[in-house]
Design an enzyme around this catalytic site. Structure first.
Site, PDB file in Angstrom:
ATOM      1  N   SER A 167       0.612  -1.022   0.010  1.00 65.70           N
ATOM      2  CA  SER A 167       0.043   0.004   0.077  1.00 65.70           C
ATOM      3  C   SER A 167       0.945   1.099   0.005  1.00 65.70           C
ATOM      4  O   SER A 167       2.124   1.109   0.019  1.00 65.70           O
ATOM      5  CB  SER A 167      -0.821  -0.025   1.236  1.00 65.70           C
ATOM      6  OG  SER A 167      -0.125  -0.146   2.452  1.00 65.70           O
ATOM      7  N   GLY A 210       0.933   5.536  -3.744  1.00 71.66           N
ATOM      8  CA  GLY A 210       0.874   6.998  -4.599  1.00 71.66           C
ATOM      9  C   GLY A 210      -0.269   6.624  -5.610  1.00 71.66           C
ATOM     10  O   GLY A 210       0.095   7.585  -6.619  1.00 71.66           O
ATOM     11  N   ASP A 238      -7.647  11.522  -0.783  1.00 74.39           N
ATOM     12  CA  ASP A 238      -7.213  11.460  -2.029  1.00 74.39           C
ATOM     13  C   ASP A 238      -7.914  12.497  -2.753  1.00 74.39           C
ATOM     14  O   ASP A 238      -7.575  12.908  -3.725  1.00 74.39           O
ATOM     15  CB  ASP A 238      -7.139  10.042  -2.518  1.00 74.39           C
ATOM     16  CG  ASP A 238      -6.036   9.210  -2.323  1.00 74.39           C
ATOM     17  OD1 ASP A 238      -4.946   9.910  -2.434  1.00 74.39           O
ATOM     18  OD2 ASP A 238      -6.211   8.149  -2.021  1.00 74.39           O
ATOM     19  N   GLU A 295     -10.302   5.289  -8.924  1.00 74.53           N
ATOM     20  CA  GLU A 295      -9.278   4.695  -8.128  1.00 74.53           C
ATOM     21  C   GLU A 295      -9.886   3.937  -7.138  1.00 74.53           C
ATOM     22  O   GLU A 295     -10.820   4.160  -6.373  1.00 74.53           O
ATOM     23  CB  GLU A 295      -8.425   5.719  -7.461  1.00 74.53           C
ATOM     24  CG  GLU A 295      -7.231   5.214  -6.742  1.00 74.53           C
ATOM     25  CD  GLU A 295      -6.528   6.420  -5.439  1.00 74.53           C
ATOM     26  OE1 GLU A 295      -6.726   7.294  -5.685  1.00 74.53           O
ATOM     27  OE2 GLU A 295      -6.070   5.826  -4.577  1.00 74.53           O
ATOM     28  N   LYS A 298      13.940  -5.907  -8.592  1.00 71.57           N
ATOM     29  CA  LYS A 298      13.042  -7.260  -8.527  1.00 71.57           C
ATOM     30  C   LYS A 298      11.677  -7.219  -9.278  1.00 71.57           C
ATOM     31  O   LYS A 298      10.785  -6.088  -8.629  1.00 71.57           O
ATOM     32  CB  LYS A 298      12.989  -8.006  -7.518  1.00 71.57           C
ATOM     33  CG  LYS A 298      14.330  -8.171  -6.716  1.00 71.57           C
ATOM     34  CD  LYS A 298      15.657  -8.638  -7.630  1.00 71.57           C
ATOM     35  CE  LYS A 298      15.264 -10.147  -7.636  1.00 71.57           C
ATOM     36  NZ  LYS A 298      16.458 -10.655  -8.383  1.00 71.57           N
ATOM     37  N   THR A 334       5.832  -7.640  -8.901  1.00 69.65           N
ATOM     38  CA  THR A 334       5.000  -6.978  -9.931  1.00 69.65           C
ATOM     39  C   THR A 334       4.129  -8.022 -10.788  1.00 69.65           C
ATOM     40  O   THR A 334       2.927  -8.099 -10.941  1.00 69.65           O
ATOM     41  CB  THR A 334       5.667  -5.951 -11.016  1.00 69.65           C
ATOM     42  OG1 THR A 334       6.123  -4.879 -10.104  1.00 69.65           O
ATOM     43  CG2 THR A 334       4.824  -5.592 -11.969  1.00 69.65           C
ATOM     44  N   GLN A 335       5.013  -9.227 -11.181  1.00 71.19           N
ATOM     45  CA  GLN A 335       4.593 -10.233 -11.869  1.00 71.19           C
ATOM     46  C   GLN A 335       3.234 -10.740 -11.005  1.00 71.19           C
ATOM     47  O   GLN A 335       2.277 -11.305 -11.552  1.00 71.19           O
ATOM     48  CB  GLN A 335       5.601 -11.423 -12.210  1.00 71.19           C
ATOM     49  CG  GLN A 335       6.570 -10.862 -13.110  1.00 71.19           C
ATOM     50  CD  GLN A 335       7.633 -11.982 -13.353  1.00 71.19           C
ATOM     51  OE1 GLN A 335       7.389 -13.028 -13.515  1.00 71.19           O
ATOM     52  NE2 GLN A 335       8.808 -11.468 -13.387  1.00 71.19           N
ATOM     53  N   CYS A 358     -10.978  26.941  12.123  1.00 68.72           N
ATOM     54  CA  CYS A 358     -12.171  26.008  12.795  1.00 68.72           C
ATOM     55  C   CYS A 358     -11.806  25.822  14.528  1.00 68.72           C
ATOM     56  O   CYS A 358     -11.923  27.011  15.146  1.00 68.72           O
ATOM     57  CB  CYS A 358     -12.287  24.663  12.277  1.00 68.72           C
ATOM     58  SG  CYS A 358     -13.916  24.159  12.397  1.00 68.72           S
ATOM     59  N   GLN A 407     -11.956  28.979  17.306  1.00 70.35           N
ATOM     60  CA  GLN A 407     -12.561  29.093  18.613  1.00 70.35           C
ATOM     61  C   GLN A 407     -11.387  29.061  19.650  1.00 70.35           C
ATOM     62  O   GLN A 407     -12.144  29.760  20.713  1.00 70.35           O
ATOM     63  CB  GLN A 407     -13.213  27.598  18.665  1.00 70.35           C
ATOM     64  CG  GLN A 407     -14.213  27.487  17.551  1.00 70.35           C
ATOM     65  CD  GLN A 407     -14.799  26.107  17.553  1.00 70.35           C
ATOM     66  OE1 GLN A 407     -14.494  24.912  18.395  1.00 70.35           O
ATOM     67  NE2 GLN A 407     -15.949  25.703  16.579  1.00 70.35           N
ATOM     68  N   HIS A 421     -12.671  26.035   6.658  1.00 65.39           N
ATOM     69  CA  HIS A 421     -11.259  25.414   6.199  1.00 65.39           C
ATOM     70  C   HIS A 421     -10.732  25.786   4.738  1.00 65.39           C
ATOM     71  O   HIS A 421     -11.015  25.200   3.833  1.00 65.39           O
ATOM     72  CB  HIS A 421     -11.299  24.058   6.249  1.00 65.39           C
ATOM     73  CG  HIS A 421     -11.811  23.127   7.657  1.00 65.39           C
ATOM     74  ND1 HIS A 421     -10.727  22.857   8.246  1.00 65.39           N
ATOM     75  CD2 HIS A 421     -12.841  23.087   8.196  1.00 65.39           C
ATOM     76  CE1 HIS A 421     -11.201  22.276   9.400  1.00 65.39           C
ATOM     77  NE2 HIS A 421     -12.546  22.481   9.439  1.00 65.39           N
ATOM     78  N   GLU A 425      -8.015  25.576   3.658  1.00 69.06           N
ATOM     79  CA  GLU A 425      -7.038  24.735   3.159  1.00 69.06           C
ATOM     80  C   GLU A 425      -7.551  24.053   2.112  1.00 69.06           C
ATOM     81  O   GLU A 425      -6.816  23.517   1.266  1.00 69.06           O
ATOM     82  CB  GLU A 425      -6.301  24.042   4.049  1.00 69.06           C
ATOM     83  CG  GLU A 425      -7.056  23.061   4.780  1.00 69.06           C
ATOM     84  CD  GLU A 425      -8.043  23.537   6.045  1.00 69.06           C
ATOM     85  OE1 GLU A 425      -8.282  24.642   6.054  1.00 69.06           O
ATOM     86  OE2 GLU A 425      -8.583  22.614   6.761  1.00 69.06           O
TER      87      GLU A 425
HETATM   88  N1  GLN Z   1     -14.374  20.591  17.271  1.00 69.62           N
HETATM   89  C1  GLN Z   1     -14.962  21.840  16.838  1.00 69.62           C
HETATM   90  C2  GLN Z   1     -16.295  21.917  16.386  1.00 69.62           C
HETATM   91  O1  GLN Z   1     -16.986  20.864  16.109  1.00 69.62           O
HETATM   92  C3  GLN Z   1     -14.131  22.216  15.630  1.00 69.62           C
HETATM   93  C4  GLN Z   1     -14.244  21.277  14.567  1.00 69.62           C
HETATM   94  C5  GLN Z   1     -13.141  21.489  13.522  1.00 69.62           C
HETATM   95  O2  GLN Z   1     -12.075  22.010  13.713  1.00 69.62           O
HETATM   96  N2  GLN Z   1     -13.215  21.100  12.246  1.00 69.62           N
HETATM   97  O3  GLN Z   1     -16.912  22.727  16.153  1.00 69.62           O
END
Ligand code: GLN
Length: 547
Positions: free
Chosen positions: A13, A16, A71, A139, A186, A190-191, A380, A384, A519, A521
């Site tokens: 596993s 990638g 993923d 995938e 080797k 793979t085989q 998040c 808080q 979030h 990100e």
């Molecule tokens: N635990 C917090 C909530 O439920 C923050 C959640 C998080 O950071 N994704 O609000």
């Protein structure tokens, strides 16, 4: 009608597969095709939402509110195509759908079996939105030979038969181990893994071979011969310094050409790789470095904060600096002075999280960043904690805390500056939740709008006063504390459009201190770094040049 590429893995596993799929998606886009990527996971959880980040890594949330495998984050970061609820499925979800139908009486009189009922359900899932794209890349999680993966392998085998000839291909990732004693790569594992695939009726068209050493021509020929693939379809995957070089590297090794050949697409449209050349250039040609601390709980497994790590890298690319991320365990300074642990970092990020463990340390980290004027990004739970810190140490609400921790402990100890969210607006509807609701899929999930205050720092960073970001939370900063906190200098600079839910806070007199309930990100891409991350890294860079 889409063409289908099924991506499987063998030998070990963590080869990638997700990255290979995402890079292939990007390469097909570079040749002018539209793509969608899907993940089929054999585990029995209905979705990864209830799994520990220690075990499974981060939960990637889609705009439409699905909690999916990390993923899907790779897929989005490489293709820019927003993932949907229907792009991720697990055995758990398939089985629960089938069993629900059975209980409803939809199969009345029939014996329900893995073949055809479970496999049909999988096939149905693969086919959703078939007419929207040129290529659908699916995938399969896990490794060929895993017991729980069998229904998925059977389903994709049947699927390729159901479709007209030439509409589906199979790409298999394997490992070529290197034996230092004999100095050889080797090919036997793979085989064996291809044999395993063939025994369930799947003949791979393309083999992607992970290797730490160059694959000699002779070995490539051998693999082609024994595994029944064309020599040009044995594609090498070498280790890379940055994952963002993967599209260029796979192109060099001929992966996209092999795929187009397998579909007999000729002449193949020429690829335009300028985006990826620019990405690689920004990664490899940097001027300076910054050290950023991620103060969290799940620090042992970096995948737990995968998207944050990637978004910081993107922020570095936007500023052409190298971002060194260090993981700092918040719990260590729960009851201590955080200075010895946090001094020397150019910026501090407190990510999302669940449960009380380590939160006193995170509150201390927020205080440290505020008092020392170090750039701070709270995501998040990280927002808080910043609000609780402000309430306790600036607004004088000494018992400020989150209801989450009281619920967990089963007793009331805090003044709930962060409370359990029971009602919110989604589109035109009101969503309600009780504390006793089931845990899976019941948070405030997915994309929601926020309205930013004009002339706030965030409005300047976004270049806009209305934004849409993804959420995943159950608790929320209580708006009734807004006036008191704002009077202390903590601006509530982003709110839900109805003004009820605080979405962003920022310290007015701090060079860069921002907490966001969502979030960011999850939406950052190497070719389009998220503005908050780009500006956070800019502030960190500025700070690094001061000291
Ligand atoms: N635990 C917090 C909530 O439920 C923050 C959640 C998080 O950071 N994704 O609000």
């Amino acid at each position: 009608m889409a063409r289908y590429i099924f991506i499987t893995g063998g030998v070990v596993s963590s080869l990638g597969k997700g990255l290979a799929s995402a890079a292939l998606g990007a390469l097909l886009q570079a040749r002018g095709f539209s793509v969608r990527l899907r993940k089929l996971d054999p585990y029995l959880n209905v979705d990864p939402g209830t799994m520990s980040p220690f075990e499974h890594g981060e939960v990637f949330v889609t705009d439409d509110g699905a909690e999916t495998d990390l993923d899907l984050g790779h897929y989005e970061r490489f293709t820019g195509v927003p993932a949907r609820n229907t792009d991720s499925v697990s055995s758990g979800r398939i089985y629960s759908d089938v069993l629900e139908k059975e209980r409803r009486g939809d199969y009345l009189g029939k014996t329900i079996q893995v073949v055809p009922h479970v496999t049909d359900k999988i096939k149905e899932f693969i086919d959703i939105g078939d007419d929207e794209v040129d290529f659908m890349l699916c995938e399969i999680g896990g490794t060929v030979g895993d017991i729980e993966g069998l229904p998925f392998f059977e389903a994709i085998r049947q699927f390729s038969h159901d479709k007209p000839r030439g509409q589906c291909i199979f790409m298999h990732l394997t490992l070529l181990p290197y034996l230092a004693a004999s100095g050889e790569l080797k090919t036997k594992p793979t085989q064996h893994s291809v044999k395993e695939l063939q025994s369930i009726g799947i003949a791979p068209d393309i083999l992607v071979c992970r290797s730490e050493h160059p694959i000699p021509e002779k070995e490539r020929e051998k693999i082609a011969l024994f595994c029944n693939v064309r020599k040009e379809s044995v594609v090498a995957a070498y280790d890379l310094k940055s994952i963002y070089e993967a599209p260029l590297a796979y192109h060099r090794e001929g992966l996209d050409q092999a795929v187009l050949d397998a579909f007999q697409i000729s002449p193949a449209p020429k690829p335009d790789l300028t985006v990826w050349q620019d990405v690689a250039d920004r990664i490899y040609n940097t001027d300076g470095e910054v050290n950023i601390a991620i103060v969290g709980k799940y620090v042992q497994l970096e995948d737990a904060y995968k998207s944050i790590k990637e978004a910081l890298t993107h922020g570095g690319m936007a500023n052409r600096v190298k971002v060194n991320v260090e993981w700092v365990d918040a719990e260590v300074f729960d009851t201590k002075d955080p200075a010895p642990y946090l001094e020397g970092y150019h910026a501090i990020l407190v990510p999302g999280g669940f449960g009380e463990r380590g939160t006193e340390g995170k509150i201390k980290a927020a205080e440290f960043a505020r008092a020392r004027k170090i750039p701070y990004l709270g995501i998040c739970l990280g927002m808080q904690m910043a609000v609780i810190e402000a309430a306790r140490n600036v607004a004088g609400i000494s018992a400020a805390g989150s209801e989450e921790f009281d619920h967990e402990a089963g007793k009331k100890r805090f003044e709930p500056v962060v409370y359990h969210l029971k009602e919110w607006v989604q589109g035109n509807a009101t969503v309600t939740r009780k504390q006793t609701d089931a845990k899976g899929g019941t948070m405030r999930l997915g994309a929601y709008d926020a309205t930013l205050t004009k002339s706030s720092k965030v409005a300047e960073i976004y270049g806009n006063t209305s934004i849409e970001e993804r959420h995943r939370h159950r608790y929320e900063v209580d708006v009734k504390y807004m006036d008191k906190l704002e009077a202390c200098g903590l601006r509530f600079s982003g709110m839900s459009p109805d003004g009820k839910l605080p979405e962003i806070v920022e310290w007015a007199d701090h060079p860069w201190f921002i907490g966001v309930q969502f979030h960011p990100e999850l939406k950052s891409k190497p070719f389009a770094p998220h503005p908050l991350f780009a500006d956070f890294v800019r502030a960190a860079t500025e700070n690094s040049r001061l000291v």
